[in-house]
Motif scaffolding. Structure first.
Motif, PDB file in Angstrom:
ATOM      1  N   THR A  63      37.701  33.419  30.291  1.00 60.64           N
ATOM      2  CA  THR A  63      37.185  32.699  31.458  1.00 60.64           C
ATOM      3  C   THR A  63      38.203  32.690  32.591  1.00 60.64           C
ATOM      4  N   ARG A  64      37.707  32.531  33.799  1.00 55.92           N
ATOM      5  CA  ARG A  64      38.576  32.280  34.955  1.00 55.92           C
ATOM      6  C   ARG A  64      38.206  30.946  35.605  1.00 55.92           C
ATOM      7  N   SER A  65      37.439  30.163  34.896  1.00 56.31           N
ATOM      8  CA  SER A  65      36.985  28.874  35.407  1.00 56.31           C
ATOM      9  C   SER A  65      37.902  27.748  34.933  1.00 56.31           C
ATOM     10  N   LYS A  66      38.455  27.005  35.876  1.00 59.04           N
ATOM     11  CA  LYS A  66      39.305  25.865  35.511  1.00 59.04           C
ATOM     12  C   LYS A  66      38.517  24.839  34.712  1.00 59.04           C
ATOM     13  N   ALA A  67      37.261  24.632  35.097  1.00 60.33           N
ATOM     14  CA  ALA A  67      36.419  23.664  34.392  1.00 60.33           C
ATOM     15  C   ALA A  67      36.217  24.083  32.938  1.00 60.33           C
ATOM     16  N   SER A  68      36.057  25.390  32.690  1.00 59.03           N
ATOM     17  CA  SER A  68      35.855  25.879  31.323  1.00 59.03           C
ATOM     18  C   SER A  68      37.115  25.710  30.484  1.00 59.03           C
ATOM     19  N   GLU A  71      37.245  22.116  29.589  1.00 62.25           N
ATOM     20  CA  GLU A  71      36.188  21.850  28.606  1.00 62.25           C
ATOM     21  C   GLU A  71      36.597  22.333  27.218  1.00 62.25           C
ATOM     22  N   GLU A  72      37.239  23.504  27.157  1.00 64.07           N
ATOM     23  CA  GLU A  72      37.687  24.025  25.870  1.00 64.07           C
ATOM     24  C   GLU A  72      38.748  23.106  25.261  1.00 64.07           C
ATOM     25  N   ARG A  94      49.767  31.443  39.024  1.00 58.69           N
ATOM     26  CA  ARG A  94      48.665  31.079  38.131  1.00 58.69           C
ATOM     27  C   ARG A  94      49.133  30.126  37.039  1.00 58.69           C
TER      28      ARG A  94
END
Length: 352
Positions: A63-68, A71-72, A94
């Motif tokens: 993923t490149r999603s901060k939210a994901s 969440e993980e 990064r």
């Protein structure tokens, strides 16, 4: 000399690094921030899907999603994060963003450690200022007997965080490893971690090139690595050294992480095993008709079924499907999987 033995052949002769404690408990999320690295170690075990590629993984989730990523971490109730690669300091910006994000969301008690081959004072300062708790340097083999030519002694002087050196125990480089640990002692390094050398799909060629053999047919560990670790541990009784066996990573660290993940994220239709995997029933065929049939004719509650459109199947509580599979006009199985983003399948058995 007495060592404190751990499960699966691991051992240590001093206190474990704080990051290791979280790993052993299964509380560390693994954040792979990039597969890029300039060091080029022949023994690097990073898989082909990641090695040299600018990809990001939170545990098994690409993923490149901060939210994901958040969440993980939440899905396993993570107590900390291990930032790895590649080399995370290849992309310092990064990595700094990731440390700040995790600290802001989970608070200062969320422990973060980082692995790097980069010996650059400016980059190290950047991650420390972002909130890093522990850094583990991985000097390339060619420098193990020549660490005074590097800036590492000056870099770690006065660092307000825990500093370690982590390298594999190479069976054909005992004396170079001994030199590296001697330097660590003199430079004030807090701990040394020695990993059992193991082969992977991406470093298999080293087996023939360097004449390495496997411990046995069922292992990925290289013969002589454990003995090398013990040799240098006996040479340095005052240096906190942790030897981490290859099966310890799977048999303890990964297992505990899976148990933690399953405990916090398993669905009502999944059964958690003692190894942290989950068991479920799966059904293939006309899924919408199957859902209707199970709900209307067999009174199966909605929460005990899940329509998995990605894999084109219906997940059903295994204890339910076992009872009715013989009566159904669909292919039914009992499946054991990891509770991870990739849902790695361990085993499946037909129910009809």
């Amino acid at each position: 000399m007495k060592f404190e033995r751990m499960d699966c052949g691991s051992m240590h002769n001093g206190p474990l690094a704080e990051g290791c404690k979280h790993c052993v408990d299964g509380g560390k999320m693994v954040l792979f921030v990039t597969g890029r690295c300039d060091t080029g170690c022949y023994y690097c075990p990073v898989g082909l899907a990641k090695k040299g590629k600018d990809v990001i993984y939170a545990n098994e989730l690409c993923t490149r999603s901060k939210a994901s990523i958040i969440e993980e971490a939440e899905s396993m109730d993570a107590t900390g994060t291990g930032i790895t690669g590649g080399d995370p300091l290849i992309n310092t910006e990064r990595t700094v963003d990731a440390i700040r994000m995790l600290k802001e969301h989970f608070g200062p008690e969320h422990h973060i450690h980082l692995y790097t081959s980069t010996m650059d004072a400016e980059k190290v300062s950047a991650v420390v200022e972002a909130g890093l708790d522990e850094i583990r340097f991985h000097p390339p083999l060619k420098l193990w007997s020549d660490m005074e030519s590097t800036p590492l002694r000056e870099i770690i002087k006065g660092l307000p965080i825990d500093v370690g050196i982590e390298v594999p125990a190479l069976p054909d480089h005992r004396e170079e490893l001994n030199d590296l640990i001697s330097f660590a002692e003199s430079a004030g390094v807090d701990f040394v971690n020695l990993n059992e050398l193991e082969f992977s799909e991406s470093n298999w060629d080293m087996m023939d090139r360097y004449g390495y053999d496997l411990v046995d047919e069922l292992s990925s560990a290289v013969k002589g690595s454990a003995e090398t670790a013990r040799y240098v541990m006996e040479k340095h009784p005052n240096m906190p050294i942790h030897y981490c066996s290859s099966i310890f990573k799977d048999g303890v660290q990964l297992r505990n992480r899976l148990i933690r993940k399953a405990t916090h994220s398993a669905k009502e239709y999944e059964v958690i095993t003692e190894d942290g995997t989950v068991i479920k029933g799966v059904l293939y065929g006309d899924l919408e008709s199957a859902m209707k049939l199970l709900a209307e004719d067999y009174d199966v509650p909605e929460e005990l079924m899940y329509l998995d459109t990605e894999r084109n199947r219906l997940d059903v509580a295994p204890w339910v499907l076992e009872e009715i599979a013989e009566e159904l006009p669909y292919r039914c199985y009992e499946v054991e999987e990891y509770p991870t983003a990739d849902r790695l399948e361990v085993e499946r058995a037909p129910l009809n």
